[in-house]
Design an enzyme around this catalytic site. Structure first.
Site, mmCIF file in Angstrom:
data_model
loop_
_atom_site.group_PDB
_atom_site.id
_atom_site.type_symbol
_atom_site.label_atom_id
_atom_site.label_comp_id
_atom_site.label_asym_id
_atom_site.label_seq_id
_atom_site.Cartn_x
_atom_site.Cartn_y
_atom_site.Cartn_z
ATOM 1 N N ASP B 80 6.212 -7.565 0.687
ATOM 2 C CA ASP B 80 6.255 -8.069 1.827
ATOM 3 C C ASP B 80 5.021 -9.276 1.863
ATOM 4 O OD1 ASP B 80 5.971 -7.862 4.867
ATOM 5 O OD2 ASP B 80 3.792 -7.544 4.252
ATOM 6 N N GLU B 152 12.263 -5.993 0.461
ATOM 7 C CA GLU B 152 10.881 -6.478 -0.036
ATOM 8 C C GLU B 152 10.554 -5.642 -1.428
ATOM 9 O OE1 GLU B 152 9.035 -6.827 4.409
ATOM 10 O OE2 GLU B 152 8.574 -5.042 3.298
#
Lengths: 275, 275
Positions: B80, B152
């Site tokens: 992320d 992610e």
């Protein structure tokens, strides 16, 4: 790859008209040198350093044509993202047992306005900044925002001018203590939630924080915040912003609870009834 | 510097007991190969790829001792942050005139759950994932979350195993269209705010979005959302989640406004009065 992309990005900031900026703000040359000392880096591209030091409030009364003059917001955007990635990766390196939730909280605490404003103050970045006087004198929360944003902007300036390696090394120096502290930092920043949980378990409601006055000089005002259960004050603290002060209050109260100075029974009696 | 830090980080994932994992999930070997094809990379450290594909819901009914077995959440946290920095820097390279606010919105649109879930679907990452059946069948919003998180996590696995350069190159391929679209992407993702502004300017309130039914099969449910001004429906659309559907409604209505099919006068008459 990253370095190549950074080179591309660097060209975007060539548009600054440095001479024009330094005619209106002759102090900028000295401020760039000061920033260089703070970051341990001699800027090859003075424009980058200059832009990172221009808060938009300093341009409100810009006297002439504004073309080629801009503020540090785009650098702030880049610095924010770089800093978040830096802290995320370093927090993981330092704390291999922390789970995602705690890592997120740790990162939030480290890159939050409060902590970045603190770093800016400690390093003296505020003194390099071009900023409207009103901005720095009025509201401490706004002052914190300006300082935190400036920290992000000068981080990006260093990243672009010195490269990823040096930028990371600089950040590592600044944040290593926070990163090592890890869980303690988490707990400190989270004292308010901890306290809230505690009183809610006893009486069903959180303590009420009230700003009860100020101290210091007009130039340097501190807010005094106290926490109440019912009519009874259970702690107070002062800080440059109300938010910071209320966290400090929570810290103090948590200490009182841990030392046994403040008990469940006292909370019940202050409030008048149990949950 | 970054590569050295990544090497340090990599060691944290050695704790996975790969043999144990593949005894319970024999398909993992094939899934890792599939992920490698998707990312154009042959994993040196199979453990990294494996971890990135383990959603926590797949471990709920883990049959034996769980030591050495964990899910992709820490990788998701790292991915992320890396992705955000990637998008921030590339958005700035692509759009030198976008200001901070627009850059933030563009980034939010690109790395938001909806867009990342879309990428995961397009690339077939969902099919490599180990995930509890209930998780993927029940709630489309939850399904989107799982897919976005997986995107992610596999980004971080690639970053750690292949290095920053390859990870960036992979992301660049995936996001280049979104990045080029830039402002259009912004507008598309922001149709709801745009519509809200428009109706607030006319009647002082936003439209009301209501889920009015579902369509599709039990395996693949779509939600139908309609937007109302007063009692009058001004548009409807269906999508895998209510949120996505309401954005599509807003898109459609914006088109109707731009084509003149929906006018201010109509909004006033639907609502019964002007602001």
């Amino acid at each position: 790859m990253l370095e190549k992309r950074l080179t591309l990005l660097r060209t975007h900031f060539k548009e600054l008209n440095f001479n024009k900026l330094s005619r209106v703000f002759p102090q900028i040359e000295a401020n760039i040198d000061k920033l260089g000392e703070i970051q341990g880096h001699r800027y090859q591209d003075k424009k980058l350093a200059a832009i990172s030091l221009v808060h938009r409030s300093s341009l409100v009364y810009w006297p002439t044509d504004k073309s080629g003059i801009f503020s540090n917001e785009r650098l702030e955007f880049l610095g924010d993202a770089f800093l978040s990635f830096f802290v995320a990766s370093e927090a993981m390196i330092e704390h291999r047992s922390l789970q995602e939730g705690d890592l997120s909280r740790l990162r939030a605490a480290l890159v939050g306005t409060e902590n970045l404003a603190l770093k800016s103050r400690d390093l003296g970045i505020g003194e390099c900044l071009l900023v409207g006087k009103a901005e720095m004198n009025s509201n401490p929360q706004r002052r914190d925002n300006v300082l935190a944003d400036a920290f992000e902007a000068v981080t990006a300036a260093l990243l672009l001018d010195a490269g990823e390696e040096k930028a990371r090394a600089w950040l590592l120096k600044i944040f290593s203590e926070d990163l090592l502290a890890g869980k303690d930092t988490l707990l400190k920043f989270d004292a308010k939630s901890k306290l809230q949980q505690w009183t809610q378990g006893i009486i069903g409601v959180p303590p009420v924080y009230k700003a009860i006055g100020t101290e210091g000089t007009p130039q340097e005002t501190f807010f005094i915040v106290a926490a109440f259960i019912g009519e009874t004050e259970i702690g107070r603290a002062s800080a440059a912003s109300k938010r910071e002060a209320s966290k400090k209050v929570a810290d103090k109260i948590i200490e009182k609870i841990e030392s046994g100075e403040l008990t469940k029974e006292m909370i019940v009696s202050f409030f008048g009834k149990e949950k």
